[in-house]
Design a protein around this motif. Structure first.
Motif, PDB file in Angstrom:
ATOM      1  N   PHE A 104     -12.303   6.008   1.689  1.00  0.00           N
ATOM      2  CA  PHE A 104     -12.321   4.767   1.548  1.00  0.00           C
ATOM      3  C   PHE A 104     -11.518   3.843   2.503  1.00  0.00           C
ATOM      4  O   PHE A 104     -10.695   4.298   3.004  1.00  0.00           O
ATOM      5  CB  PHE A 104     -11.708   4.462  -0.203  1.00  0.00           C
ATOM      6  CG  PHE A 104     -12.384   5.352  -1.158  1.00  0.00           C
ATOM      7  CD1 PHE A 104     -11.879   6.763  -1.278  1.00  0.00           C
ATOM      8  CD2 PHE A 104     -13.429   5.060  -1.745  1.00  0.00           C
ATOM      9  CE1 PHE A 104     -12.540   7.386  -2.399  1.00  0.00           C
ATOM     10  CE2 PHE A 104     -13.924   5.778  -2.759  1.00  0.00           C
ATOM     11  CZ  PHE A 104     -13.530   7.136  -3.130  1.00  0.00           C
ATOM     12  N   ILE A 105     -11.928   2.443   2.268  1.00  0.00           N
ATOM     13  CA  ILE A 105     -11.037   1.461   3.124  1.00  0.00           C
ATOM     14  C   ILE A 105     -10.876   0.470   2.302  1.00  0.00           C
ATOM     15  O   ILE A 105     -11.398  -0.227   1.153  1.00  0.00           O
ATOM     16  CB  ILE A 105     -11.939   0.891   4.364  1.00  0.00           C
ATOM     17  CG1 ILE A 105     -12.304   2.132   5.267  1.00  0.00           C
ATOM     18  CG2 ILE A 105     -11.314  -0.083   5.062  1.00  0.00           C
ATOM     19  CD1 ILE A 105     -13.056   1.717   6.651  1.00  0.00           C
ATOM     20  N   CYS A 106      -9.258  -0.142   2.556  1.00  0.00           N
ATOM     21  CA  CYS A 106      -8.794  -1.270   1.819  1.00  0.00           C
ATOM     22  C   CYS A 106      -8.358  -2.133   2.609  1.00  0.00           C
ATOM     23  O   CYS A 106      -7.932  -1.646   3.690  1.00  0.00           O
ATOM     24  CB  CYS A 106      -7.722  -0.826   0.885  1.00  0.00           C
ATOM     25  SG  CYS A 106      -8.311   0.165  -0.512  1.00  0.00           S
ATOM     26  N   GLY A 107      -7.754  -3.200   2.251  1.00  0.00           N
ATOM     27  CA  GLY A 107      -7.022  -4.249   2.890  1.00  0.00           C
ATOM     28  C   GLY A 107      -7.873  -5.279   3.459  1.00  0.00           C
ATOM     29  O   GLY A 107      -8.639  -6.155   2.781  1.00  0.00           O
ATOM     30  N   ASP A 110      -2.214  -3.360  -5.885  1.00  0.00           N
ATOM     31  CA  ASP A 110      -3.076  -3.573  -6.678  1.00  0.00           C
ATOM     32  C   ASP A 110      -4.388  -2.946  -6.295  1.00  0.00           C
ATOM     33  O   ASP A 110      -5.215  -2.310  -6.983  1.00  0.00           O
ATOM     34  CB  ASP A 110      -3.318  -4.840  -7.207  1.00  0.00           C
ATOM     35  CG  ASP A 110      -2.407  -5.344  -8.354  1.00  0.00           C
ATOM     36  OD1 ASP A 110      -2.632  -6.473  -8.773  1.00  0.00           O
ATOM     37  OD2 ASP A 110      -1.822  -4.473  -8.896  1.00  0.00           O
ATOM     38  N   SER A 111      -4.572  -2.990  -4.975  1.00  0.00           N
ATOM     39  CA  SER A 111      -5.898  -2.443  -4.322  1.00  0.00           C
ATOM     40  C   SER A 111      -5.915  -0.989  -4.630  1.00  0.00           C
ATOM     41  O   SER A 111      -6.968  -0.466  -5.093  1.00  0.00           O
ATOM     42  CB  SER A 111      -6.024  -2.747  -2.764  1.00  0.00           C
ATOM     43  OG  SER A 111      -5.956  -3.960  -2.360  1.00  0.00           O
ATOM     44  N   LEU A 112      -4.706  -0.321  -4.293  1.00  0.00           N
ATOM     45  CA  LEU A 112      -4.853   1.233  -4.353  1.00  0.00           C
ATOM     46  C   LEU A 112      -4.934   1.493  -5.950  1.00  0.00           C
ATOM     47  O   LEU A 112      -5.618   2.333  -6.132  1.00  0.00           O
ATOM     48  CB  LEU A 112      -3.637   1.777  -3.897  1.00  0.00           C
ATOM     49  CG  LEU A 112      -3.521   2.242  -2.463  1.00  0.00           C
ATOM     50  CD1 LEU A 112      -2.455   3.142  -2.243  1.00  0.00           C
ATOM     51  CD2 LEU A 112      -5.054   2.866  -2.157  1.00  0.00           C
ATOM     52  N   PHE A 150       0.717  -1.203   0.101  1.00  0.00           N
ATOM     53  CA  PHE A 150      -0.058  -0.161   0.114  1.00  0.00           C
ATOM     54  C   PHE A 150       0.859   1.313   0.055  1.00  0.00           C
ATOM     55  O   PHE A 150       0.674   2.140  -0.787  1.00  0.00           O
ATOM     56  CB  PHE A 150      -0.927   0.055   1.202  1.00  0.00           C
ATOM     57  CG  PHE A 150      -2.263  -0.781   1.003  1.00  0.00           C
ATOM     58  CD1 PHE A 150      -2.382  -1.992   1.791  1.00  0.00           C
ATOM     59  CD2 PHE A 150      -3.057  -0.111   0.221  1.00  0.00           C
ATOM     60  CE1 PHE A 150      -3.563  -2.782   1.510  1.00  0.00           C
ATOM     61  CE2 PHE A 150      -4.325  -1.055   0.094  1.00  0.00           C
ATOM     62  CZ  PHE A 150      -4.626  -1.946   0.688  1.00  0.00           C
ATOM     63  N   GLU A 151       1.770   1.201   0.709  1.00  0.00           N
ATOM     64  CA  GLU A 151       2.628   2.490   0.841  1.00  0.00           C
ATOM     65  C   GLU A 151       3.373   2.497  -0.456  1.00  0.00           C
ATOM     66  O   GLU A 151       3.322   3.856  -0.776  1.00  0.00           O
ATOM     67  CB  GLU A 151       3.739   2.196   2.163  1.00  0.00           C
ATOM     68  CG  GLU A 151       3.227   2.149   3.556  1.00  0.00           C
ATOM     69  CD  GLU A 151       4.227   2.056   4.581  1.00  0.00           C
ATOM     70  OE1 GLU A 151       3.963   2.338   5.735  1.00  0.00           O
ATOM     71  OE2 GLU A 151       5.057   1.106   4.235  1.00  0.00           O
TER      72      GLU A 151
END
Lengths: 314, 417, 292
Positions: free
Chosen positions: B110-113, B328-330, B63-64
């Protein structure tokens, strides 16, 4: 006893916090309300954990398992038998009381702080393991979700219900400790043989305080289950009991307000410094050490400590 | 024994303390509201402690890295990305509080993870209370699909980037049946033992195996369930050993569990083709297991080499197979926001569903009914990976192949030297 | 069939040896100080981490790692006893046990979290101590388990020798039997208390080091195994080293075999029930000499 009650309820200083608590939902900050509900739940847990500890010297190290048993019972009857939530919660309360009776009968045979603590601990672990292993019923470690909610709306009614339960519980605590039963329990804790020689049926009294203590844990557990909608066996972990113990002792185990103050203060502290949440067990542990080493009466004992200090230095 | 009376000073102190605590929390909470115009705040939930903490750490790094890359190009629609991390400790109640806090206090957009399905399945109802999109990076239990399909309006904001457990399980069986059909392996018998972790994911994959492997002529001789985070398989394996299965399929998530499994299999002298599951994903697996990991098969995903170099330059100790999920999420989220031209939840949701999104792994297209990425050659698809002599390499399908599958043990097993 | 049973047996006694060491430390502290050290698990965990880092950074020789781990934790134990427990003994006098117990709880909270902050949440282990697998008559045995067994026995023998044959050991026994009499005889009770605590947690550190090749560790491993330590003490008797050894072996064997036959969940439940029964019927354990 009346003068004591009068003194408490006539303290005008109490008006400010009481009003704050009552009017808080108007702010609409659901986060604060959430936090306070957690405070309500844990302060009840701390207060009732304190009852046998303070009177009999019984440290119930499996206390969290009663909290969890109430939650699971209530959740399961509501999910599987479509029992209305209110009845389920009462059911949780009563079922936990029943378990508490069994537990009390076990405990009453023991003498000695360590034996009580150990037995409570293993008893709690047994209950926790049973709930984890009964996967077909409880879904085990994966937890239960889809528990019916008490109210279908936002957090405000939960807050008032929590507040109400909190007040009822505290008043119960207060009345108990000041009642004849409470005094007898203190006597038993002081010297059981002496109490028995005076013709007191110590067994009955011990059972009473233990059952009272555990059943309220179950009540709060049931409330929590239908508030959150999800529960996991982590609620029965002895880490939860440890937290309750810390809140109790840091707040002051020798008073009624102690566990409450300890809970509110420590939970607020942890939340306020949320960005360094990883430090919270250290803070709790350190607070425990400080209290044990310096202020055995807890936070509520500090004013006395200061005045004693002042008197001594004159 | 009792307090004879409560002095006014005492009550005052008590009242003040309570007020200060509450007011302090309120003040802090309000102070936290920084002006938000220039940034888009994204909450990231990951297990930073517990059995899958290794995977969680790498996920966070992915993510970072993505945030840095995107911000270097100007961010999303001109706004810089700010990530807010939270540790879910692989516990559902912690995840629930975390998500609520991210939404109500940190006011993330938004929320991911997320990694563990069992942790996030219970959060679905909480997510449904708010209008914030949650893109779950790794949770793969098909229970999500079922619930979203049954209640599309309620769970409309939940998206799943990973393929589900049915796919992963089927894929391994696909490779297996292919290998046997092509004559590359003649297993000494048609017996399979399953070891499932007691989580929605673990059971999901093994249930898939249980169902499908029989269709290929195999017999399931044992289906053992172990605790999440279990590192002691001695008793379970001793039991399995007596059935002498040619294949052992385990679905474990914690890398320590996978390592323990492969070690104890070899220690007990069990001669079986071993599938350790998700636990084999990170490099700790072959580091800690060494030669014990040899010949284990695992479903991998191809990650572009250039990106791997970039990741390792930025985070030298990282693991691409875990980090790429976060990256990929971001990328997916950013793509949807750009295509929607707005940060509005409803518009972004539409864009997520409407457009394909190109990431490191492949092209993500979300199934409109289950909100999950679709499996396919032209979308995203795994590859079979084998471990050998401390390295892992793809053995199937052809376009990913880095080496031939080797499996020398047919009759007896040599201890690793 | 026989191979399975022997395999499980070996596994059980290796595991039992580790439990025995863990419990022996607890038993020693309880026997001498009457204190239930709730932080025992944290010391096991720290000992494991120290050994882990020693093996990874300094030397692959497990014996050195175990020794370093023991020495460091022994020192830490002494420091904690002097700084914290001694203070409690002074302020609470005769009734220091309950506050003392709570202090150990606080220590546990702090140490566990410091470990998490310092080492991270991920699991660690060591591939093996000695990469050998013996094959005797068709039965496969990993050398590590034999090593653990032999090492544990050596430690216990050393412990018995220390307690019964050395002056310091006699002093410890004296304090355990009658603290005031020992004091009158000129023994520095505070010093003995500190050494005992250090030794007790040092044993936990050894146990922790021995876990590394078998299981993986993380910062909560101490708490998870704490019930085992107390079980060992309850079974084997407070204050008895031989009792701890036997209690540990029983625990290890029971765990290995019952997990095999009825699954680990049920096994633990029955085992805890057994512990409660023992607490009710014979609270001093099999070899215990001290009434509560």
């Amino acid at each position: 006893m009346n003068s004591l009650e009068n003194k408490v309820f006539k303290q005008y200083w109490l008006v400010i916090p009481t009003l704050t608590l009552l009017l808080l939902p108007l702010s609409g900050q659901s986060y604060i309300l959430n936090l306070l509900i957690t405070c309500f739940i844990y302060s009840v847990l701390a207060s009732f954990f304190n009852l046998p500890f303070r009177t009999l010297g019984y440290c119930n190290f499996g206390y969290a398992s009663f909290y969890g048993v109430g939650a699971y019972f209530s959740a399961l009857v509501a999910i599987n038998y479509k029992v209305p939530v209110a009845i389920a919660i009462v059911g949780g309360f009563l079922f936990t009381a029943l378990i508490g009776v069994g537990y009390g009968m076990l405990l009453s045979r023991l003498r000695g702080f360590h034996y009580v603590a150990m037995t409570s601990w293993f008893f709690g672990e047994i209950i926790r393991l049973i709930i984890i292993r009964a996967v077909d019923i409880t879904r085990g470690m994966k937890g239960l979700y889809g528990i019916p909610f008490i109210f279908s709306s936002d957090i405000t009614p939960y807050y008032y219900l929590g507040l109400m339960l909190f007040i009822v519980s505290i008043v119960t605590c207060f009345k108990f400790l000041n009642s004849r039963i409470g005094i007898v329990c203190f006597a038993i804790g002081n010297d059981e043989a002496l109490a028995q020689s005076l013709g007191i049926n110590t067994f009955k009294y011990k059972m009473l305080v233990i059952t009272l203590s555990t059943s309220f844990a179950g009540l709060m557990g049931s409330f929590y289950a239908h508030f959150r909608g999800t529960i996991t066996p982590d609620m029965l972990d002895w880490a939860v009991t440890l937290n309750v113990l810390v809140f109790d002792i840091v707040g002051g185990m020798n008073s009624i307000l102690g566990p409450i103050i300890g809970t509110f203060l420590l939970i607020s502290l942890i939340e306020t410094f949320r960005f360094v949440l990883e430090f919270s067990p250290i803070v709790l542990g350190a607070a425990l050490l400080v209290v044990m080493l310096l202020f055995p009466d807890g936070i509520v004992g500090i004013p006395k400590y200061i005045s004693k200090f002042r008197k001594a230095s004159r | 024994m009792f307090k004879k009376g409560l002095s006014k000073v005492y009550i005052a102190i008590v009242a003040i303390v309570v007020i200060v605590a509450v007011v302090g929390s309120v003040a802090y909470y309000i102070w936290f509201q920084k002006p938000r115009v220039e940034i888009v705040r994204i909450g990231v939930v990951a297990p930073l402690s517990g059995p899958v903490a290794a995977q969680g750490k790498y996920l966070k790094q992915g993510f970072e890295l993505a945030a840095e890359d995107l911000n270097a190009k100007g961010g999303i629609l001109g706004r810089k990305i700010e990530l807010v991390f939270g540790d879910d400790q692989t516990k559902p109640d912690v995840a629930i509080s975390l998500i609520e806090r991210l939404i109500t206090v940190d006011k993330v957009d938004f929320i991911c993870g997320g990694t563990s399905s069992s942790t996030y399945l219970p959060t679905m109802d909480v997510i449904a209370k708010y209008n914030v999109i949650v893109l779950l990076s790794i949770p793969a239990s098909s229970s999500f699909d079922v619930r979203i399909k049954e209640n599309p309006e309620k769970y409309k904001n939940i998206f799943l980037q990973d393929l589900n457990d049915t796919v992963w399980g089927s894929f391994e069986i696909l490779w297996l049946s292919n290998t046997i059909k092509e004559g590359k392996w003649h297993p000494r018998n048609m017996k399979v033992a399953l070891i499932a972790e007691d989580t929605d994911w673990g059971r999901g994959v093994c249930d898939t195996w249980n169902e499908m492997i029989r269709k290929h002529g195999f017999e399931v001789v044992a289906y053992e369930v172990v605790d999440y985070g279990q590192v002691d398989f001695y008793s379970v394996l001793t039991k399995i050993k007596q059935y002498n299965p040619a294949i052992i399929k385990a679905e474990l998530t914690g890398v320590a569990s996978g390592v323990a499994l492969v070690k104890q299999v070899k220690e007990l002298g069990i001669n079986a083709l071993l599938f350790p599951g998700y636990s084999a994903e990170v490099h700790e697996f072959e580091e800690l297991a060494g030669a014990y990991a040899d010949y284990a098969i695992y479903y991998g995903y191809p990650v572009p080499k250039k990106w791997v170099d970039q990741l390792l330059k930025r985070f030298p100790d990282s693991d691409p197979t875990a980090a790429f999920w976060g990256y990929d999420s971001l990328i997916i989220l950013a793509d949807a926001i750009e295509k929607a031209g707005s940060f509005d939840t409803d518009k972004v949701r539409e864009a997520l569903l409407k457009y394909p999104h190109k990431g490191l792994w492949g092209t993500y297209v979300f199934d409109p009914q289950t909100h999950r990425a679709i499996w396919g050659e032209e979308y995203v698809t795994p590859g079979a990976v084998e471990f050998y002599q401390g390295k892992r390499y793809f053995i199937w399908p052809e376009r990913l192949k880095e080496g031939e599958w080797t499996y020398p043990y047919h009759d007896f097993i040599q201890p690793p030297s | 069939m026989f191979e399975q049973i022997f395999s499980l047996f070996l596994y059980g006694i290796a595991l039992g040896g580790i439990y025995a060491l863990f419990g022996a430390g607890l038993s020693l502290i309880y026997g001498v100080q009457d204190l239930a050290n709730f932080a025992q698990g944290s010391f096991l965990m720290l000992g494991a981490y120290i050994a882990y880092f020693t093996i990874n950074l300094l030397t692959h020789e497990p014996l050195t790692a175990i020794l370093i781990s023991f020495l460091l934790i022994f020192a830490l134990g002494i420091i904690i006893d002097i700084l914290l427990l001694d203070r409690i003994r002074k302020t609470s006098g005769e009734r220091w046990l309950v506050p003392g117990f709570i202090v150990t709880t606080g220590v546990m909270l702090i140490l566990d979290q410091l470990a998490f902050l310092g080492f991270g949440g991920q699991y660690r282990n060591v591939r093996e101590f000695y990469p050998m697998i013996l094959s005797i008559g068709g039965i496969r045995i990993t050398f590590d388990r034999i090593f653990i067994l032999i090492f544990t026995l050596c430690v216990f023998i050393a412990l018995e020798v220390f307690i019964y044959k050395t002056k310091l050991g006699r002093a410890i026994r004296a304090v355990a039997l009658n603290r005031d009499a020992a004091n009158l005889m000129g023994i520095n009770v505070s010093r003995i208390y500190a050494i005992t605590f250090g030794l007790g947690v040092g044993l936990a550190a050894i146990a922790g080091s021995l876990i590394l090749p078998i299981f993986s560790i993380y910062h909560k491993i101490g708490d998870e195994t704490l019930t085992s330590a107390f079980s060992v003490v309850i079974l084997g008797g407070c204050g008895s080293m031989v009792g701890a050894l036997i209690g540990g072996l029983i625990l290890g064997l029971l765990e290995a075999f019952t997990t095999y036959y009825i699954g680990s969940g049920l096994a633990k439940i029955f085992f805890f029930l057994l512990i409660i029964i023992v607490l009710m019927i014979r609270p001093t354990g099999i070899f215990g000499r001290r009434p509560a």
